[in-house]
Design an enzyme around this catalytic site. Structure first.
Site, PDB file in Angstrom:
ATOM      1  N   ASP A  48       9.626  -6.939  -4.158  1.00 22.79           N
ATOM      2  CA  ASP A  48       8.444  -7.371  -3.401  1.00 22.79           C
ATOM      3  C   ASP A  48       8.024  -8.746  -3.900  1.00 22.79           C
ATOM      4  OD1 ASP A  48       5.777  -7.485  -2.137  1.00 22.79           O
ATOM      5  OD2 ASP A  48       5.962  -5.326  -1.890  1.00 22.79           O
ATOM      6  N   ARG A  84      -4.042   7.565  19.639  1.00 20.18           N
ATOM      7  CA  ARG A  84      -2.650   7.908  19.334  1.00 20.18           C
ATOM      8  C   ARG A  84      -2.613   9.108  18.397  1.00 20.18           C
ATOM      9  NH1 ARG A  84      -1.909   1.829  17.061  1.00 20.18           N
ATOM     10  NH2 ARG A  84      -2.585   2.144  14.925  1.00 20.18           N
ATOM     11  N   TYR A  95       3.823  -7.302  17.434  1.00 22.32           N
ATOM     12  CA  TYR A  95       4.185  -6.447  16.284  1.00 22.32           C
ATOM     13  C   TYR A  95       4.910  -5.207  16.778  1.00 22.32           C
ATOM     14  CZ  TYR A  95       3.128  -2.989  12.537  1.00 22.32           C
ATOM     15  OH  TYR A  95       3.186  -2.008  11.582  1.00 22.32           O
ATOM     16  N   PHE A 138       0.837  -1.213   0.000  1.00 20.48           N
ATOM     17  CA  PHE A 138       0.000   0.000   0.000  1.00 20.48           C
ATOM     18  C   PHE A 138       0.872   1.263   0.000  1.00 20.48           C
ATOM     19  CE2 PHE A 138      -2.089   3.034   3.106  1.00 20.48           C
ATOM     20  CZ  PHE A 138      -2.809   3.710   2.130  1.00 20.48           C
ATOM     21  N   ILE A 193      12.466 -11.646   0.693  1.00 25.78           N
ATOM     22  CA  ILE A 193      13.660 -11.333   1.510  1.00 25.78           C
ATOM     23  C   ILE A 193      13.977 -12.452   2.493  1.00 25.78           C
ATOM     24  CG2 ILE A 193      13.308  -8.826   1.287  1.00 25.78           C
ATOM     25  CD1 ILE A 193      12.700  -8.972   4.437  1.00 25.78           C
TER      26      ILE A 193
END
Ligand code: NAD
Ligand code: UGA
Length: 352
Positions: free
Chosen positions: A44, A315, A162, A23, A66
């Site tokens: 990618d 946030r 994460y 994105f 990767i």
């Protein structure tokens, strides 16, 4: 230890954008080619978003995993003047369902890129996340890169894996920077939204994208718009074009931002998820010119995501670092949602 050249990036510099088919990456590559950067290599697993968003040539795509192709990654970094690393699992349902894969990719595989950059003297722009801030401590109005505490929930709420993996990645890059081994800028994005975000679904059995595509899918297909735990959590939404302008400005000012962490976000665009659902339904009906049968429904987090979920309550970014360079977001909440929904309505009508 190698010498690094963070201040010497120009339009002819060779850029490697890992995760550039996603994105943010696809919009960034569109921005780079529009600004006439002449040597942009995207690496990618996928390229479908690039095909839809980036008109014509001006960049090269190379399929690369990767996790498997470290020699390719190293060779690319050796030939590059700047590395931009966006590779990650970035969707909360993945943190709940596959926490170990999140650490493997977001920390260990990304560390290999960091290591190559350090050994080969190639500057790095590393994408981190506003999720590193975790929960609000209560005292500050906004999260500052250099002074705000990073507060996570218990290990048993493994959604935080994460955030924790990205935080450790940041801390290792910082520590290598202290030893003079790498020149870097770390970016913390705050809920960017816009065209080609994640994927649309016809029903939750096809997966759970992040909140904007999730609500939009429900509106398009007349499915429920699920509000997790009452929809009281708040986010500040940033339109992707504002975000790309900020990233391009960072690339132009790497010497001034050397070894800094930088928030990118729109502090004025705060909205609760309940308000977001209502706003999106109103705008969708106006733009599509049809009533949606989607109903707004409450759902507990453990039903929607599964055990181990805990939310960030609110946030808000402190964006003074970018403001000092002259950047400010130009899209308020209405314009952010309107342009994002318009894109999907237009592409859907065109495909009918
Ligand atoms: P995305 O999922 O659209 O992009 C990630 C890209 O990485 C995908 O194109 C994916 O195919 C690629 N990728 C995954 N595994 C790979 C592998 N093994 N080898 C090569 N490529 C691989 O996510 P995004 O929203 O574009 O986010 C980009 C970065 O920004 C991520 O690091 C994310 O954590 C961070 N971020 C994004 C946001 C946001 O608002 N979108 C907010 C905070 C942080
Ligand atoms: C995301 C992801 O962790 C990362 O992509 C990124 O680091 C960061 O935020 C960001 O975009 O800045 P989060 O904001 O929680 O985390 O992601 P969403 O899935 O978009 O959820 C936002 C809020 O909407 C949460 O409170 C979630 O519970 C809620 N939600 C989500 C719903 O109420 N309904 C839905 O259908 C989906």
């Amino acid at each position: 230890m190698s010498s690094v050249n963070i201040g010497r990036i120009d339009k002819a510099s060779r850029m490697a954008v890992f995760g550039g088919g996603g994105f943010i990456g696809s919009h960034l590559i569109k921005g780079l080619t529009a600004k006439r950067y002449t040597s942009v290599l995207c690496l990618d697993l996928v390229e479908d978003k690039l095909q839809r968003l980036v008109p014509g040539a001006g960049f090269e795509f190379r399929r690369c995993d990767i996790r498997q192709e470290d020699q390719v990654v190293r060779a690319v970094i050796e030939e590059s003047d700047l590395v931009i690393d966006l590779v990650a699992y970035a969707n909360p349902i993945v943190y709940i369902e596959s926490p170990l894969e999140v650490v493997e990719l977001n920390l260990f595989d990304n560390l290999k890129i960091v290591d190559h950059c350090a050994r080969l003297g190639t500057p790095l722009i590393q994408f981190s996340t506003c999720e590193v801030y975790g929960k609000t401590g209560g005292s500050e109005d906004s999260f500052n890169e250099d002074t705000t505490d990073l507060i996570l929930g218990p290990v048993g709420n493994h959604r935080w894996i994460y955030s924790c993996a990205k935080q450790l990645l940041e801390r290792i890059i910082h520590a290598r920077g202290l030893r003079g081994e790498i020149d870097y800028v770390i970016i913390r994005p705050f809920n960017f939204i816009g065209p080609e975000m994640d994927y649309l679904v016809e029903s939750p059995s096809e997966g759970i994208p992040r909140v904007f595509p999730s609500f939009l899918s429900a509106l398009i297909h007349g499915q429920p718009m699920y509000l997790v735990d009452g929809g009281g959590s708040k986010r500040t939404l940033t339109y992707i074009d504002d975000a790309v302008e900020a990233i391009l400005l960072i690339i132009e000012n790497l010497d001034r931002l050397r070894n800094e962490i930088v928030n990118i976000g729109s502090p004025q665009n705060e909205v609760s998820m309940r308000e977001l659902a209502c706003l999106m339904r109103e705008l969708y009906e106006e733009i599509a010119g049809e009533a949606s049968t989607a109903r707004i429904m409450d759902v507990p987090a453990e039903v929607f995501y599964g055990e181990g979920y805990e939310d960030c309550d609110r946030r808000i970014p402190d964006i003074s670092k970018l403001a000092r360079l002259g950047w400010r977001p130009r899209h308020d909440l209405d314009r952010t949602l309107r342009k994002s929904i318009q894109y999907y309505c237009a592409t859907r009508l065109a495909s009918r």
